[in-house]
Design a protein around this motif. Structure first.
Motif, PDB file in Angstrom:
ATOM      1  N   MET A   1      -4.770   3.926   4.849  1.00 51.08           N
ATOM      2  CA  MET A   1      -3.598   3.544   5.903  1.00 51.08           C
ATOM      3  C   MET A   1      -3.160   4.594   6.627  1.00 51.08           C
ATOM      4  O   MET A   1      -3.045   5.625   6.117  1.00 51.08           O
ATOM      5  N   THR A   3      -0.749   6.656   8.922  1.00 53.41           N
ATOM      6  CA  THR A   3       0.801   6.701   8.972  1.00 53.41           C
ATOM      7  C   THR A   3       0.996   7.846  10.026  1.00 53.41           C
ATOM      8  O   THR A   3       0.566   9.031  10.029  1.00 53.41           O
ATOM      9  N   LEU A  22      -0.909   7.993   1.356  1.00 45.74           N
ATOM     10  CA  LEU A  22      -1.000   6.736   1.825  1.00 45.74           C
ATOM     11  C   LEU A  22      -2.352   6.701   2.636  1.00 45.74           C
ATOM     12  O   LEU A  22      -2.771   5.560   2.751  1.00 45.74           O
ATOM     13  N   CYS A  25      -4.435   4.331   0.557  1.00 43.78           N
ATOM     14  CA  CYS A  25      -4.057   2.969   0.343  1.00 43.78           C
ATOM     15  C   CYS A  25      -4.771   2.003   1.345  1.00 43.78           C
ATOM     16  O   CYS A  25      -4.635   2.113   2.520  1.00 43.78           O
ATOM     17  N   HIS A  27      -4.197  -1.259   0.997  1.00 45.96           N
ATOM     18  CA  HIS A  27      -3.416  -2.385   1.067  1.00 45.96           C
ATOM     19  C   HIS A  27      -3.877  -3.724   0.433  1.00 45.96           C
ATOM     20  O   HIS A  27      -3.428  -4.760   0.932  1.00 45.96           O
ATOM     21  N   GLU A  44       7.603  -9.549  -2.725  1.00 43.66           N
ATOM     22  CA  GLU A  44       6.806  -8.520  -2.292  1.00 43.66           C
ATOM     23  C   GLU A  44       7.248  -7.019  -2.054  1.00 43.66           C
ATOM     24  O   GLU A  44       6.625  -5.879  -2.424  1.00 43.66           O
ATOM     25  N   ARG A  49       2.744  -2.665  -3.367  1.00 42.13           N
ATOM     26  CA  ARG A  49       2.381  -2.778  -1.868  1.00 42.13           C
ATOM     27  C   ARG A  49       3.670  -2.829  -1.017  1.00 42.13           C
ATOM     28  O   ARG A  49       3.531  -2.153  -0.122  1.00 42.13           O
ATOM     29  N   GLY A  50       4.745  -3.719  -1.445  1.00 43.76           N
ATOM     30  CA  GLY A  50       5.771  -3.892  -0.546  1.00 43.76           C
ATOM     31  C   GLY A  50       6.273  -2.691  -0.430  1.00 43.76           C
ATOM     32  O   GLY A  50       6.875  -2.069   0.419  1.00 43.76           O
ATOM     33  N   TYR A  53       4.947  -0.021   1.932  1.00 44.98           N
ATOM     34  CA  TYR A  53       5.174  -0.264   3.157  1.00 44.98           C
ATOM     35  C   TYR A  53       6.806   0.183   3.532  1.00 44.98           C
ATOM     36  O   TYR A  53       6.844   0.686   4.663  1.00 44.98           O
ATOM     37  N   LYS A  56       6.371   4.009   3.982  1.00 51.20           N
ATOM     38  CA  LYS A  56       5.691   4.452   5.260  1.00 51.20           C
ATOM     39  C   LYS A  56       6.529   4.361   6.184  1.00 51.20           C
ATOM     40  O   LYS A  56       6.823   5.128   7.436  1.00 51.20           O
ATOM     41  N   GLN A  57       7.657   3.186   6.246  1.00 52.06           N
ATOM     42  CA  GLN A  57       8.758   2.983   7.432  1.00 52.06           C
ATOM     43  C   GLN A  57       9.521   4.296   7.344  1.00 52.06           C
ATOM     44  O   GLN A  57       9.818   4.831   8.440  1.00 52.06           O
ATOM     45  N   THR A  68      16.435  -0.617   1.146  1.00 54.92           N
ATOM     46  CA  THR A  68      15.096  -0.025   0.745  1.00 54.92           C
ATOM     47  C   THR A  68      15.416   0.842  -0.606  1.00 54.92           C
ATOM     48  O   THR A  68      14.553   0.744  -1.282  1.00 54.92           O
TER      49      THR A  68
END
Length: 414
Positions: A1, A3, A22, A25, A27, A44, A49-50, A53, A56-57, A68
């Motif tokens: 993934m 980033t 990351l 990953c 996903h 999720e 996995r969620g 995500y 990552k944000q 979050t």
């Protein structure tokens, strides 16, 4: 993934560490099948996995919200997802970084802040022991939420420590809550090792392993706990007086084995921390050596039907599987795993059972249903948190496996 780190995280230790994790990953979502909170909630964002995500944000500079924080709070850090992950994503390290970054950006309500402060300071305080004794005296009067956390009084043998000296010596971490909540675990460990010709030493200045503060997003506080323990142990280690540093709480074991990684950036402690991690052994790792010695001393133990709950910190954190039940069987015990879901968390997870009581109790009851299906005489485990949490939901005795061996050595009854 891929980033794209925001400028504030570029070049930082946390940012670069998280980016490296990351990157592994893909996903794929295999982790959701073994995530306890995803199984309960079906959301999720309440699965690995969620949460990845969401983290990552954060790292990419997206707005961080209370939502979050709540999704990250609900993670047990059981690391079941690491066992399942085909890509080797180090989720446990990533979620500690994510919680730390979110904690710095999202203010908590005053009540939450107070509870977390009390857990960090109270459970590691010298006042915890006297408070636990008072709680045991008043246990019938306590509300259920507190009664669950106050065990019955310890057995008379809880403070009987062996006095013989042996050429072979190990260090034992007593732990922060274990001496007050279940002191017999430590003394039983010393007695069992004594029977196998190993002397147990304790460094008085050692305390909490650092897991409690680290998992509550107090990273610096956790590092200070680690440094204090290293300072306490190092004179005996550098003198070559001990062959191992033994953990009888698997939660402490997974933390101390990680000291080398956690303090790799600290020039004053990096080398010592790496050596401490190399010397650290979960008590179960000594069983191949000591079980044959113990077997000759068991006075025809009466077989007892045991069911073993392997804590997440043992089977997923330390990746140790099969040792306890295998060696208990060689000592004459009838021991089995739960017929289903032996890989899932019981819901204790350190302070999780206090901070997330509803989810924690659902997981406890689900776990007990699997454990008690065979009607065992005793449930055994390897971590004080799991033991007390499970005991709060069943009349079946829940013990540390070393206590069962100790009883067999003492009375000839397994």
């Amino acid at each position: 993934m891929q980033t794209k780190l925001s400028p504030e995280f570029k070049g930082t230790r946390d940012g670069e560490a998280a980016e490296a994790i990351l990157r592994k990953c893909v996903h794929c979502g295999f982790c959701t099948a073994t995530c306890p909170t995803y199984q309960l909630l079906g959301d999720e964002l309440d699965g690995p996995r969620g949460r990845i995500y969401l983290m990552k944000q954060v790292l990419e500079g997206e707005p961080v919200t209370r939502s979050t924080q709540l999704h990250l709070d609900r993670c047990l850090t059981c690391r079941n997802c690491e066992t399942t992950c085909p890509s080797g994503v180090q989720y446990g390290q990533l979620v500690d970084i994510g919680r730390k970054l979110v904690e710095a950006r999202v203010p908590r309500p005053p009540k939450e802040k107070a509870v977390r402060w009390l857990l960090k300071e109270g459970l590691t305080s010298a006042a915890f022991g006297p408070a636990m004794k008072l709680g045991q005296m008043l246990r019938p009067l306590l509300p259920e939420v507190l009664k669950d956390k106050v065990p019955a009084k310890a057995s008379p043998r809880a403070h009987q420590w062996p006095t013989r000296e042996h050429p072979r010596k190990v260090l034992l971490l007593m732990g922060c809550v274990q001496p007050a909540m279940a002191p017999n675990i430590n003394s039983a460990t010393a007695r069992v090792l004594d029977a196998a010709g190993i002397q147990t030493l304790v460094a008085d200045d050692a305390g909490c392993c650092g897991a409690l503060r680290t998992h509550l997003a107090d990273t610096e506080g956790g590092l200070q706990d680690m440094r204090r323990n290293i300072d306490a142990w190092w004179p005996l280690v550098v003198a070559g007086k001990v062959e191992a540093i033994v953990m009888n709480a698997s939660g402490c074991g997974v933390m101390v084995k990680d000291y080398g990684h956690a303090l790799a950036h600290d020039p004053a402690y990096a080398d010592m921390a790496r050596r401490i991690s190399e010397l650290t052994r979960d008590l179960s790792e000594l069983l191949p050596d000591i079980a044959p010695r113990l077997k000759t001393k068991l006075r025809k133990p009466k077989l007892r039907e045991l069911v073993f709950h392997p804590p997440c910190t043992l089977q997923h954190g330390q990746q140790l599987r099969g040792g306890v039940e295998t060696h208990l069987a060689t000592l004459g015990f009838e021991v089995r795993l739960a017929a289903s879901e032996s890989h899932l968390c019981c819901g204790s997870a350190g302070t999780y059972s206090v901070l997330q009581p509803e989810l924690s109790h659902q997981l406890r009851d689900r776990k007990l249903s699997a454990l008690t299906a065979s009607e065992p005489q005793v449930i055994v485990s390897a971590n004080i948190g799991c033991i007390q949490h499970l005991q709060s939901g069943t009349a079946t005795p829940v013990r540390h496996w070393v206590e069962v061996i100790d009883e067999a050595l003492n009375s000839g009854v397994g």
